[in-house]
Design a protein around this motif. Structure first.
Motif, PDB file in Angstrom:
ATOM      1  N   VAL A 159      10.561   9.725  -2.322  1.00  0.00           N
ATOM      2  CA  VAL A 159       9.758  10.520  -1.396  1.00  0.00           C
ATOM      3  C   VAL A 159      10.362  10.281  -0.017  1.00  0.00           C
ATOM      4  N   ILE A 160      10.837  11.371   0.591  1.00  0.00           N
ATOM      5  CA  ILE A 160      11.606  11.275   1.831  1.00  0.00           C
ATOM      6  C   ILE A 160      10.887  12.032   2.933  1.00  0.00           C
ATOM      7  N   SER A 161      10.775  11.412   4.084  1.00  0.00           N
ATOM      8  CA  SER A 161      10.224  12.050   5.270  1.00  0.00           C
ATOM      9  C   SER A 161      11.278  11.964   6.364  1.00  0.00           C
ATOM     10  N   ARG A 162      11.697  13.140   6.821  1.00  0.00           N
ATOM     11  CA  ARG A 162      12.812  13.253   7.770  1.00  0.00           C
ATOM     12  C   ARG A 162      14.049  12.614   7.148  1.00  0.00           C
ATOM     13  N   HIS A 163      14.568  11.542   7.705  1.00  0.00           N
ATOM     14  CA  HIS A 163      15.762  10.894   7.163  1.00  0.00           C
ATOM     15  C   HIS A 163      15.453   9.494   6.659  1.00  0.00           C
ATOM     16  N   ARG A 164      14.222   9.299   6.194  1.00  0.00           N
ATOM     17  CA  ARG A 164      13.781   7.975   5.805  1.00  0.00           C
ATOM     18  C   ARG A 164      13.133   8.019   4.429  1.00  0.00           C
ATOM     19  N   VAL A 165      13.482   7.060   3.574  1.00  0.00           N
ATOM     20  CA  VAL A 165      12.827   6.932   2.277  1.00  0.00           C
ATOM     21  C   VAL A 165      11.477   6.269   2.513  1.00  0.00           C
ATOM     22  N   HIS A 168       0.829  -1.199   0.000  1.00  0.00           N
ATOM     23  CA  HIS A 168       0.000   0.000   0.000  1.00  0.00           C
ATOM     24  C   HIS A 168       0.868   1.254   0.000  1.00  0.00           C
ATOM     25  N   TYR A 169       0.281   2.342  -0.463  1.00  0.00           N
ATOM     26  CA  TYR A 169       0.949   3.635  -0.394  1.00  0.00           C
ATOM     27  C   TYR A 169       0.996   4.101   1.058  1.00  0.00           C
ATOM     28  N   PRO A 170       2.081   4.733   1.471  1.00  0.00           N
ATOM     29  CA  PRO A 170       2.109   5.293   2.827  1.00  0.00           C
ATOM     30  C   PRO A 170       1.188   6.512   2.920  1.00  0.00           C
ATOM     31  N   ARG A 171       0.676   6.780   4.090  1.00  0.00           N
ATOM     32  CA  ARG A 171      -0.194   7.934   4.297  1.00  0.00           C
ATOM     33  C   ARG A 171       0.675   9.181   4.455  1.00  0.00           C
ATOM     34  N   LEU A 172       0.486  10.120   3.562  1.00  0.00           N
ATOM     35  CA  LEU A 172       1.298  11.333   3.574  1.00  0.00           C
ATOM     36  C   LEU A 172       0.964  12.237   4.757  1.00  0.00           C
ATOM     37  N   ALA A 173      -0.246  12.100   5.311  1.00  0.00           N
ATOM     38  CA  ALA A 173      -0.636  12.927   6.455  1.00  0.00           C
ATOM     39  C   ALA A 173       0.212  12.592   7.685  1.00  0.00           C
ATOM     40  N   ARG A 174       0.708  11.372   7.761  1.00  0.00           N
ATOM     41  CA  ARG A 174       1.529  10.958   8.898  1.00  0.00           C
ATOM     42  C   ARG A 174       2.994  11.352   8.733  1.00  0.00           C
ATOM     43  N   CYS A 175       3.404  11.660   7.527  1.00  0.00           N
ATOM     44  CA  CYS A 175       4.803  11.986   7.243  1.00  0.00           C
ATOM     45  C   CYS A 175       5.064  13.455   7.556  1.00  0.00           C
ATOM     46  N   GLN A 176       6.210  13.716   8.160  1.00  0.00           N
ATOM     47  CA  GLN A 176       6.592  15.084   8.488  1.00  0.00           C
ATOM     48  C   GLN A 176       7.797  15.497   7.655  1.00  0.00           C
ATOM     49  N   ARG A 177       7.850  16.760   7.318  1.00  0.00           N
ATOM     50  CA  ARG A 177       8.946  17.332   6.526  1.00  0.00           C
ATOM     51  C   ARG A 177       9.216  16.503   5.274  1.00  0.00           C
ATOM     52  N   VAL A 178       8.211  16.379   4.441  1.00  0.00           N
ATOM     53  CA  VAL A 178       8.306  15.583   3.219  1.00  0.00           C
ATOM     54  C   VAL A 178       9.056  16.379   2.150  1.00  0.00           C
ATOM     55  N   ARG A 179       9.935  15.708   1.448  1.00  0.00           N
ATOM     56  CA  ARG A 179      10.601  16.274   0.279  1.00  0.00           C
ATOM     57  C   ARG A 179      10.745  15.181  -0.758  1.00  0.00           C
ATOM     58  N   VAL A 180      10.930  15.580  -2.004  1.00  0.00           N
ATOM     59  CA  VAL A 180      11.031  14.635  -3.116  1.00  0.00           C
ATOM     60  C   VAL A 180      12.361  14.876  -3.809  1.00  0.00           C
ATOM     61  N   VAL A 181      13.080  13.785  -4.074  1.00  0.00           N
ATOM     62  CA  VAL A 181      14.356  13.869  -4.789  1.00  0.00           C
ATOM     63  C   VAL A 181      14.232  13.018  -6.047  1.00  0.00           C
TER      64      VAL A 181
END
Length: 181
Positions: free
Chosen positions: A78-84, A55-68
């Protein structure tokens, strides 16, 4: 003789491990374990299915999202904090830059660049004018099927992803940072 053989074996193991360590393309700012987990869930690119199993992860739960976006790997991270969080198979047709996602999103878009006409769905607009993340449907009046990454036509100023991935990426918050390498 045993000590010499063991010493050569140990030196060979150290050299192989160091070569493997330095040859890995790791994203700066992410943990190696999260990259390995996301890469293990990755599927082959198909235009009609998600890039990863599950399943796709819930973006509402992710903090400081960035895309590389890494152009030579044909991937969006799609990276949230220091985690892919998720890896998207993508064809990056943009020059290396840093941009942000605008609030403009939609269902159908038509692009025309360098004699290439592309119709796409589930698009997101980037802060640089005329640049989009979209899922290609038609390129030069030919329906896009299967692995779209290896088609000979590509529309400049776009990042092409699969249909389900494009729909999921529309849930990214406005002003999310996009870095293209």
């Amino acid at each position: 003789m045993f000590k010499t053989g063991f010493g050569i074996l140990a030196l060979l193991l150290v050299m192989v491990n160091l070569t493997a360590w330095f040859s890995q393309d790791r994203m700066l700012g992410t943990t190696y374990a999260s990259q390995c987990l996301a890469a293990n869930r990755l599927r082959g690119p198909r235009v009609g299915r998600p890039s990863e199993h599950g399943h796709y992860p819930r973006l509402a739960r992710c903090q400081r999202v960035r895309v590389v976006a890494v152009k030579r790997e044909n991937r969006l991270y799609v990276i949230s904090r220091h985690r892919v969080v998720y890896i998207v198979n993508a064809r990056v047709n943009l020059v290396p830059m840093t941009a942000r996602l605008n609030g403009a999103r939609g269902t159908v878009i038509f692009n025309r660049n360098d004699r290439v006409r592309q119709a796409g769905i589930n698009w997101l607009s980037l802060s640089q004018a005329g640049t989009f993340i979209e899922s290609p449907v038609y390129v030069n009046n030919h329906r896009v099927r299967g692995n779209w990454l290896h088609t000979r036509y590509h529309c400049t100023n776009t990042i092409d992803v699969s249909k389900p991935d494009a729909h999921w990426l529309q849930g990214l918050p406005q002003d999310t940072q996009l870095v293209i390498k």
